[in-house]
Design a protein around this motif. Structure first.
Motif, PDB file in Angstrom:
ATOM      1  N   ALA A  60     -24.928  66.405  61.850  1.00 55.05           N
ATOM      2  CA  ALA A  60     -25.370  65.607  62.986  1.00 55.05           C
ATOM      3  C   ALA A  60     -26.587  66.245  63.658  1.00 55.05           C
ATOM      4  O   ALA A  60     -27.532  65.549  64.067  1.00 55.05           O
ATOM      5  CB  ALA A  60     -24.235  65.441  63.989  1.00 55.05           C
ATOM      6  N   VAL A  61     -26.580  67.571  63.781  1.00 49.19           N
ATOM      7  CA  VAL A  61     -27.727  68.264  64.387  1.00 49.19           C
ATOM      8  C   VAL A  61     -28.980  68.063  63.536  1.00 49.19           C
ATOM      9  O   VAL A  61     -30.065  67.734  64.049  1.00 49.19           O
ATOM     10  CB  VAL A  61     -27.412  69.765  64.554  1.00 49.19           C
ATOM     11  N   CYS A  62     -28.838  68.238  62.223  1.00 54.02           N
ATOM     12  CA  CYS A  62     -29.986  68.054  61.331  1.00 54.02           C
ATOM     13  C   CYS A  62     -30.468  66.607  61.337  1.00 54.02           C
ATOM     14  O   CYS A  62     -31.677  66.346  61.239  1.00 54.02           O
ATOM     15  CB  CYS A  62     -29.616  68.484  59.915  1.00 54.02           C
ATOM     16  N   THR A  63     -29.537  65.663  61.459  1.00 56.98           N
ATOM     17  CA  THR A  63     -29.917  64.255  61.537  1.00 56.98           C
ATOM     18  C   THR A  63     -30.764  63.997  62.775  1.00 56.98           C
ATOM     19  O   THR A  63     -31.749  63.245  62.743  1.00 56.98           O
ATOM     20  CB  THR A  63     -28.672  63.364  61.546  1.00 56.98           C
ATOM     21  N   GLY A  64     -30.393  64.620  63.893  1.00 53.42           N
ATOM     22  CA  GLY A  64     -31.183  64.492  65.107  1.00 53.42           C
ATOM     23  C   GLY A  64     -32.591  65.030  64.929  1.00 53.42           C
ATOM     24  O   GLY A  64     -33.573  64.428  65.403  1.00 53.42           O
ATOM     25  N   VAL A  65     -32.714  66.168  64.238  1.00 57.46           N
ATOM     26  CA  VAL A  65     -34.039  66.744  63.981  1.00 57.46           C
ATOM     27  C   VAL A  65     -34.854  65.800  63.103  1.00 57.46           C
ATOM     28  O   VAL A  65     -36.050  65.568  63.353  1.00 57.46           O
ATOM     29  CB  VAL A  65     -33.897  68.123  63.315  1.00 57.46           C
ATOM     30  N   PHE A  66     -34.229  65.238  62.087  1.00 56.79           N
ATOM     31  CA  PHE A  66     -34.928  64.311  61.207  1.00 56.79           C
ATOM     32  C   PHE A  66     -35.457  63.103  61.991  1.00 56.79           C
ATOM     33  O   PHE A  66     -36.634  62.737  61.880  1.00 56.79           O
ATOM     34  CB  PHE A  66     -33.992  63.844  60.092  1.00 56.79           C
ATOM     35  N   GLY A  67     -34.587  62.493  62.783  1.00 60.98           N
ATOM     36  CA  GLY A  67     -34.995  61.322  63.544  1.00 60.98           C
ATOM     37  C   GLY A  67     -36.100  61.612  64.534  1.00 60.98           C
ATOM     38  O   GLY A  67     -36.951  60.752  64.806  1.00 60.98           O
ATOM     39  N   ALA A  68     -36.122  62.832  65.078  1.00 59.48           N
ATOM     40  CA  ALA A  68     -37.121  63.177  66.088  1.00 59.48           C
ATOM     41  C   ALA A  68     -38.475  63.551  65.493  1.00 59.48           C
ATOM     42  O   ALA A  68     -39.495  63.465  66.188  1.00 59.48           O
ATOM     43  CB  ALA A  68     -36.606  64.342  66.939  1.00 59.48           C
ATOM     44  N   THR A  69     -38.501  63.976  64.237  1.00 61.28           N
ATOM     45  CA  THR A  69     -39.753  64.504  63.683  1.00 61.28           C
ATOM     46  C   THR A  69     -40.376  63.650  62.586  1.00 61.28           C
ATOM     47  O   THR A  69     -41.581  63.772  62.341  1.00 61.28           O
ATOM     48  CB  THR A  69     -39.522  65.923  63.108  1.00 61.28           C
ATOM     49  N   VAL A  70     -39.599  62.789  61.923  1.00 65.17           N
ATOM     50  CA  VAL A  70     -40.159  62.065  60.778  1.00 65.17           C
ATOM     51  C   VAL A  70     -41.266  61.112  61.239  1.00 65.17           C
ATOM     52  O   VAL A  70     -41.097  60.367  62.208  1.00 65.17           O
ATOM     53  CB  VAL A  70     -39.053  61.290  60.028  1.00 65.17           C
ATOM     54  N   PRO A  71     -42.428  61.148  60.584  1.00 68.65           N
ATOM     55  CA  PRO A  71     -43.502  60.215  60.955  1.00 68.65           C
ATOM     56  C   PRO A  71     -43.089  58.770  60.680  1.00 68.65           C
ATOM     57  O   PRO A  71     -42.361  58.492  59.725  1.00 68.65           O
ATOM     58  CB  PRO A  71     -44.671  60.627  60.046  1.00 68.65           C
ATOM     59  N   GLY A  72     -43.547  57.856  61.514  1.00 68.12           N
ATOM     60  CA  GLY A  72     -43.149  56.461  61.373  1.00 68.12           C
ATOM     61  C   GLY A  72     -44.041  55.657  60.462  1.00 68.12           C
ATOM     62  O   GLY A  72     -43.898  54.445  60.387  1.00 68.12           O
ATOM     63  N   ARG A  73     -44.966  56.305  59.777  1.00 69.86           N
ATOM     64  CA  ARG A  73     -45.909  55.595  58.929  1.00 69.86           C
ATOM     65  C   ARG A  73     -45.227  55.058  57.666  1.00 69.86           C
ATOM     66  O   ARG A  73     -44.122  55.442  57.330  1.00 69.86           O
ATOM     67  CB  ARG A  73     -47.061  56.532  58.538  1.00 69.86           C
ATOM     68  N   ARG A  74     -45.916  54.183  56.968  1.00 70.44           N
ATOM     69  CA  ARG A  74     -45.396  53.637  55.718  1.00 70.44           C
ATOM     70  C   ARG A  74     -46.567  53.314  54.805  1.00 70.44           C
ATOM     71  O   ARG A  74     -47.565  52.759  55.238  1.00 70.44           O
ATOM     72  CB  ARG A  74     -44.590  52.366  55.964  1.00 70.44           C
ATOM     73  N   ARG A  75     -46.441  53.675  53.561  1.00 76.11           N
ATOM     74  CA  ARG A  75     -47.416  53.284  52.551  1.00 76.11           C
ATOM     75  C   ARG A  75     -46.730  52.445  51.493  1.00 76.11           C
ATOM     76  O   ARG A  75     -45.615  52.736  51.081  1.00 76.11           O
ATOM     77  CB  ARG A  75     -48.036  54.512  51.871  1.00 76.11           C
ATOM     78  N   ALA A  76     -47.405  51.419  51.051  1.00 79.05           N
ATOM     79  CA  ALA A  76     -46.881  50.622  49.951  1.00 79.05           C
ATOM     80  C   ALA A  76     -46.975  51.439  48.676  1.00 79.05           C
ATOM     81  O   ALA A  76     -47.980  52.079  48.409  1.00 79.05           O
ATOM     82  CB  ALA A  76     -47.687  49.337  49.801  1.00 79.05           C
ATOM     83  N   ALA A  77     -45.926  51.412  47.903  1.00 82.32           N
ATOM     84  CA  ALA A  77     -45.918  52.180  46.662  1.00 82.32           C
ATOM     85  C   ALA A  77     -46.639  51.413  45.568  1.00 82.32           C
ATOM     86  O   ALA A  77     -46.621  50.194  45.520  1.00 82.32           O
ATOM     87  CB  ALA A  77     -44.481  52.468  46.226  1.00 82.32           C
ATOM     88  N   ALA A  78     -47.284  52.159  44.665  1.00 82.43           N
ATOM     89  CA  ALA A  78     -47.994  51.511  43.561  1.00 82.43           C
ATOM     90  C   ALA A  78     -47.012  50.931  42.569  1.00 82.43           C
ATOM     91  O   ALA A  78     -45.947  51.486  42.313  1.00 82.43           O
ATOM     92  CB  ALA A  78     -48.891  52.537  42.871  1.00 82.43           C
ATOM     93  N   GLY A  79     -47.381  49.801  41.969  1.00 80.60           N
ATOM     94  CA  GLY A  79     -46.563  49.230  40.910  1.00 80.60           C
ATOM     95  C   GLY A  79     -45.554  48.233  41.429  1.00 80.60           C
ATOM     96  O   GLY A  79     -45.307  48.095  42.622  1.00 80.60           O
TER      97      GLY A  79
END
Length: 417
Positions: free
Chosen positions: A183-202
């Motif tokens: 749960a602690v690590c999940t909180g860190v993930f949610g707080a730090t992950v960038p919200g960007r998105r790139r379309a994948a090739a193919g």
């Protein structure tokens, strides 16, 4: 209108550092919870009055459910977004692992563990593809090597924390503690992950999966992952029992320290990605398998020093081989890389589920030498399946990467995704 794709993250950028922190946190959470019962298998067996093979189902059911969920979860992430899927999966995984810690009988524990496997497949199915799509192509291999290192460290914590707490509060408290850590690590993930998105090739979807299933090298690499992981999980499952028996008779707190061998994998997985650039993937993979076999041989004598040294060497070899194979499959696919990685993970975790249970029959019937022989057979089989060619031959039915994209596998570039 479709928003423009953001550019790939560059080395040294603040967003790349945030992504690295986030993906390490996700890897720690997912793999700590995935293997949170492994160090406690003898205690679980005594609680429910079952043998080693049945107790090992608390690991095998989790990884089996995860394997069967990888492809559907990957497809779901492409529809609704990778980051939301990972966050929901991690939160659900924490709940399921916590519920399993309170299960009154083995069947209910297995149901909770299976549900946790489905939830945690959100990270396993998506993380490598997400990292590969976010970063620049020439730094993909080191970035994925960092994620693999985080999974090895998460696996260590998922075994070390329970082993340290078993003697004080029993396996239920120790598994619940891992859920809190998740749960602690999940909180860190949610707080730090960038919200960007790139379309994948193919292209995406079932058509790409079917085409990959006609790619012999993709199938061979899936087999490599299956055999490597089946032997690896079995080794750790039943070494726990061996060390509690004569002539070692170690307490659970001491056995927990054995799992620090995972730190060797944290180092070797990152190093293997770099070596593959210079020496070639096949050479590094075969060398890693040879290293694992050498370490496995050292665990046979009834000498604690030999067993511990052998386990460190075996673990380093396994994680190096896995790091190379998991990056290689995307390069061999050429395009549709997320689907190719999902197929690899399907084989990888099916190997964990099947090998982790079936090799237990060798342990219960003939002890550790027979277990080592079975694990050695899986590692040799993985070496025999390794593709011979380094670079992909494009599949005639798969769309080629767009001209604006960097080459999938530069001849002087990293090991790939």
């Amino acid at each position: 209108m479709t928003p423009p794709e953001p550019p790939p993250l560059l080395p040294g950028s603040a967003e790349l550092r945030r992504l690295q922190v986030a993906i390490v946190a996700a890897g720690l959470a997912a793999f700590a919870m995935l293997y949170s019962t492994q160090a406690s298998l003898p205690q679980i067996a005594r609680t429910f009055g079952v043998d080693a093979t049945r107790a090992s189902l608390t690991v095998s059911v989790t990884t089996g459910a995860l394997a069967l969920s990888v492809l559907p979860m990957s497809a779901l992430a492409e529809r609704v977004g990778r980051v939301p899927v990972m966050i929901v999966g991690l939160v659900t995984g924490c709940v399921c692992v916590g519920v399993g810690a309170a299960a009154p009988n083995l069947p209910l524990l297995l149901v909770a563990r299976g549900a946790a496997g489905v939830a945690l497949s959100s990270v396993v199915a998506v993380a490598m593809g997400h990292v590969g799509d976010q970063v620049r192509a020439d730094v993909a291999a080191p970035a994925i090597g960092m994620y693999v290192s985080a999974t090895s460290l998460g696996g260590l914590l998922g075994r070390l924390v329970p082993a340290g707490l078993d003697a004080h509060g029993g396996w239920r408290m120790s598994v619940a503690a891992v859920a809190v850590l998740g749960a602690v690590c999940t909180g860190v993930f949610g707080a730090t992950v960038p919200g960007r998105r790139r379309a994948a090739a193919g292209d995406r979807g079932r058509r790409v999966i079917r085409q990959h299933l006609h790619n012999g090298d993709v199938l061979r690499l899936c087999g490599v992952g299956m055999l490597l992981m089946g032997g690896f999980v079995a080794t750790y499952n039943y070494l726990t029992y061996r060390l509690t028996d004569a002539p070692f008779t170690l307490p659970s707190s001491m056995i927990g320290l054995v799992f620090t061998a995972y730190l060797a994998g944290t180092v070797s997985s990152t190093a293997a990605g770099r070596l593959a650039v210079r020496l070639g993937r096949r050479s590094v993979l075969l060398g890693a398998v040879a290293t694992a076999l050498a370490g496995l041989t050292l665990t046979v004598p009834d000498n604690l020093g030999c067993v511990l040294a052998g386990l460190v060497i075996f673990t380093a070899g396994f994680f190096a081989a896995h790091s190379v194979a998991s990056g290689w499959i995307g390069a061999r696919a050429g395009t549709g890389r997320s689907e190719a990685s999902a197929l690899y993970l399907l084989g990888y975790y099916l190997g964990s589920s099947i090998g982790g249970t079936l090799i237990g029959l060798a342990w219960t019937r003939a002890g550790w030498p027979a277990t080592v022989a079975c694990v050695a057979a899986t590692q040799l089989g993985a070496a025999l399946l390794a593709p011979r060619a380094e670079h992909p031959a494009p599949h005639p039915d798969l769309p080629r990467p767009r001209a604006a994209d960097p080459p999938a596998t530069p001849k002087t570039g990293p090991a790939g995704r």
